[in-house]
Write a protein that holds these residues in place. Structure first.
Motif, PDB file in Angstrom:
ATOM      1  N   LEU A 110      -1.348  -2.627   3.846  1.00  0.00           N
ATOM      2  CA  LEU A 110      -2.041  -3.654   3.068  1.00  0.00           C
ATOM      3  C   LEU A 110      -1.099  -4.230   1.998  1.00  0.00           C
ATOM      4  O   LEU A 110      -1.022  -5.448   1.805  1.00  0.00           O
ATOM      5  CB  LEU A 110      -3.288  -3.037   2.422  1.00  0.00           C
ATOM      6  N   PHE A 111      -0.353  -3.346   1.328  1.00  0.00           N
ATOM      7  CA  PHE A 111       0.599  -3.818   0.303  1.00  0.00           C
ATOM      8  C   PHE A 111       1.621  -4.766   0.943  1.00  0.00           C
ATOM      9  O   PHE A 111       1.984  -5.789   0.366  1.00  0.00           O
ATOM     10  CB  PHE A 111       1.341  -2.650  -0.357  1.00  0.00           C
ATOM     11  N   ALA A 145      -1.677   1.384  -9.237  1.00  0.00           N
ATOM     12  CA  ALA A 145      -0.329   1.000  -9.665  1.00  0.00           C
ATOM     13  C   ALA A 145       0.017   1.745 -10.949  1.00  0.00           C
ATOM     14  O   ALA A 145      -0.766   1.732 -11.905  1.00  0.00           O
ATOM     15  CB  ALA A 145      -0.278  -0.501  -9.898  1.00  0.00           C
ATOM     16  N   PHE A 146       1.173   2.460 -10.941  1.00  0.00           N
ATOM     17  CA  PHE A 146       1.626   3.201 -12.127  1.00  0.00           C
ATOM     18  C   PHE A 146       2.849   2.502 -12.702  1.00  0.00           C
ATOM     19  O   PHE A 146       3.886   2.417 -12.053  1.00  0.00           O
ATOM     20  CB  PHE A 146       1.980   4.639 -11.748  1.00  0.00           C
ATOM     21  N   LEU A 163       3.362   2.344  -6.384  1.00  0.00           N
ATOM     22  CA  LEU A 163       2.081   1.986  -5.774  1.00  0.00           C
ATOM     23  C   LEU A 163       1.569   3.132  -4.913  1.00  0.00           C
ATOM     24  O   LEU A 163       2.332   3.745  -4.158  1.00  0.00           O
ATOM     25  CB  LEU A 163       2.245   0.749  -4.881  1.00  0.00           C
ATOM     26  N   VAL A 164       0.275   3.405  -5.032  1.00  0.00           N
ATOM     27  CA  VAL A 164      -0.349   4.416  -4.196  1.00  0.00           C
ATOM     28  C   VAL A 164      -1.516   3.747  -3.479  1.00  0.00           C
ATOM     29  O   VAL A 164      -2.344   3.093  -4.113  1.00  0.00           O
ATOM     30  CB  VAL A 164      -0.859   5.611  -5.053  1.00  0.00           C
ATOM     31  N   GLY A 165      -1.557   3.906  -2.159  1.00  0.00           N
ATOM     32  CA  GLY A 165      -2.641   3.286  -1.382  1.00  0.00           C
ATOM     33  C   GLY A 165      -2.147   2.905   0.006  1.00  0.00           C
ATOM     34  O   GLY A 165      -1.203   3.490   0.517  1.00  0.00           O
ATOM     35  N   MET A 193       5.265   3.294  -2.107  1.00  0.00           N
ATOM     36  CA  MET A 193       5.997   2.044  -2.285  1.00  0.00           C
ATOM     37  C   MET A 193       6.355   1.879  -3.765  1.00  0.00           C
ATOM     38  O   MET A 193       5.590   2.281  -4.636  1.00  0.00           O
ATOM     39  CB  MET A 193       5.110   0.895  -1.818  1.00  0.00           C
ATOM     40  N   VAL A 194       7.551   1.333  -4.014  1.00  0.00           N
ATOM     41  CA  VAL A 194       8.011   1.178  -5.396  1.00  0.00           C
ATOM     42  C   VAL A 194       8.416  -0.271  -5.617  1.00  0.00           C
ATOM     43  O   VAL A 194       9.103  -0.866  -4.791  1.00  0.00           O
ATOM     44  CB  VAL A 194       9.225   2.104  -5.659  1.00  0.00           C
TER      45      VAL A 194
END
Ligand code: PEP
Ligand code: MN
Length: 345
Positions: free
Chosen positions: A47-48, A28-29, A41-43, A1-2
């Motif tokens: 949930l996001f 979050a990068f 976003l990584v995960g 997700m971005v």
């Protein structure tokens, strides 16, 4: 997700997004670009989704992207992009010719090659001052002196410069002369270098690794994009196959495949792929016919004494054949050739 932050988003708003994501176990990068901040976003994506990130202050857009590369994917950006290099556009609306010597050798050789490039209709000048050579005994380029020569030739001809950088530490120096930074086939997975050119604030031409899959190549582009630099042009330059008749095998299919997967412009290098002068014009025709947004071609006033890649450099009458190939095939695919009319005849 971005998550794409609004242009006027402030640091607290970025931090609020990061804190919310990390408080749910995600990572979050943050990439701060010249024009905008992007947060990858990584995960757990579901949930996001439940966090209503789009409604947070400063958030412009939240995107769910299935490709492993996000920012360069067409899912993220359905319109095909145009990249501007010193006033010259590379993109879907025209065909751009970039030409020049493989390596900068002397002021005279570089100026003569630039005039040859212009004669063929080129609107950008290529030329390496830093040469990543397979053999440590081969000419390694003139370094900063080569950059100065390029800048002088730009002054005389008006052609913006595309030149390679091979080491992250050299990026600021090369960027202070260049209009576009080139990453060569051998450095496509030099991740610190990709990040450094991503930070440099200049457009980047990213060649395909000679052994890279298309996905690996796009992931390399993602490293640049992740630093907030989306001014990237991809260059297919041939891949390693079992065939030995040519130096590398030009993967013409990469052009439409990548244009479908990514919004970035795609150009072709018919010189380094075939490695032979007699193949450059036919491969140029194939590239433009397949929809390439441009080609990058080696020319040299005296290929017999060239310090690098003489056998593939175009000379004399080849230039008008190149101009004709680009013009005819661009017109056959419904696009104009970028810039001044080329000499045909
Ligand atoms: C070049 O364009 O000068 C070059 C070295 O090309 P490649 O990285 O494709 O070999
Ligand atoms: Mn070369």
């Amino acid at each position: 997700m971005v998550i794409v932050m609004a242009a006027d988003a402030n640091t607290q708003q970025v931090t609020a997004v990061v804190d919310l994501v990390t408080s749910t176990g995600g990572r979050a990068f943050v990439s701060r670009g010249l024009n905008r901040t992007i947060i990858g976003l990584v995960g757990d994506v579901d949930l996001f989704d439940s966090l209503s990130l789009a409604s947070l202050p400063g958030v412009a857009e939240v995107m769910r992207i299935s490709a492993p590369y996000k920012l360069v994917s067409r899912e993220h950006h359905p319109e095909r992009s145009t990249v501007r290099v010193g006033g010259v556009s590379i993109g879907p609306d025209s065909v751009t010719l970039i030409a020049g010597p493989c390596a900068v050798e002397t002021p005279t050789q570089t100026l003569e090659a630039a005039l040859m490039a212009q004669q063929a209709g080129a609107t950008l000048l290529r030329g390496g001052a830093y040469k990543p050579r397979t053999s440590p005994y081969a000419f390694q380029g003139l370094g900063v002196e080569g950059l100065r020569i390029l800048a002088d030739v730009r002054e005389k001809t008006g052609l913006p410069i595309v030149t390679e950088v091979v080491e992250a530490a050299d990026v600021p120096t090369v960027a202070s002369y260049a209009d576009m930074l080139q990453i060569g086939t051998r450095n496509v997975q030099n991740f610190p270098l990709l990040q450094a050119v991503g930070d440099a604030g200049l457009p980047v031409m990213l060649k395909r690794g000679m052994s890279s899959t298309i996905e690996e190549w796009l992931m390399a582009a993602e490293y640049i994009a992740q630093r907030g630099n989306l001014e990237i042009v991809l260059c297919e330059r041939g891949i390693r196959t079992f065939e030995t008749a040519t130096r590398n095998t030009l993967d013409v299919s990469a052009v439409p495949v990548v244009q479908r997967l990514s919004h970035l412009p795609v150009i072709v290098d018919p010189s380094h792929s075939g490695g032979r002068r007699d193949l450059v014009v036919p491969l140029t025709r194939a590239a433009v016919a397949a929809g390439a947004d441009g080609v990058i071609v080696d020319v040299h006033p005296h290929p017999e004494t060239a310090l690098c890649d003489g056998p593939q450099a175009l000379i004399g009458e080849d230039l008008s054949r190149l101009a004709e190939a680009v013009t005819v095939m661009a017109s056959a695919t419904g696009r104009p050739v970028n810039g001044a009319p080329a000499l045909i005849g």
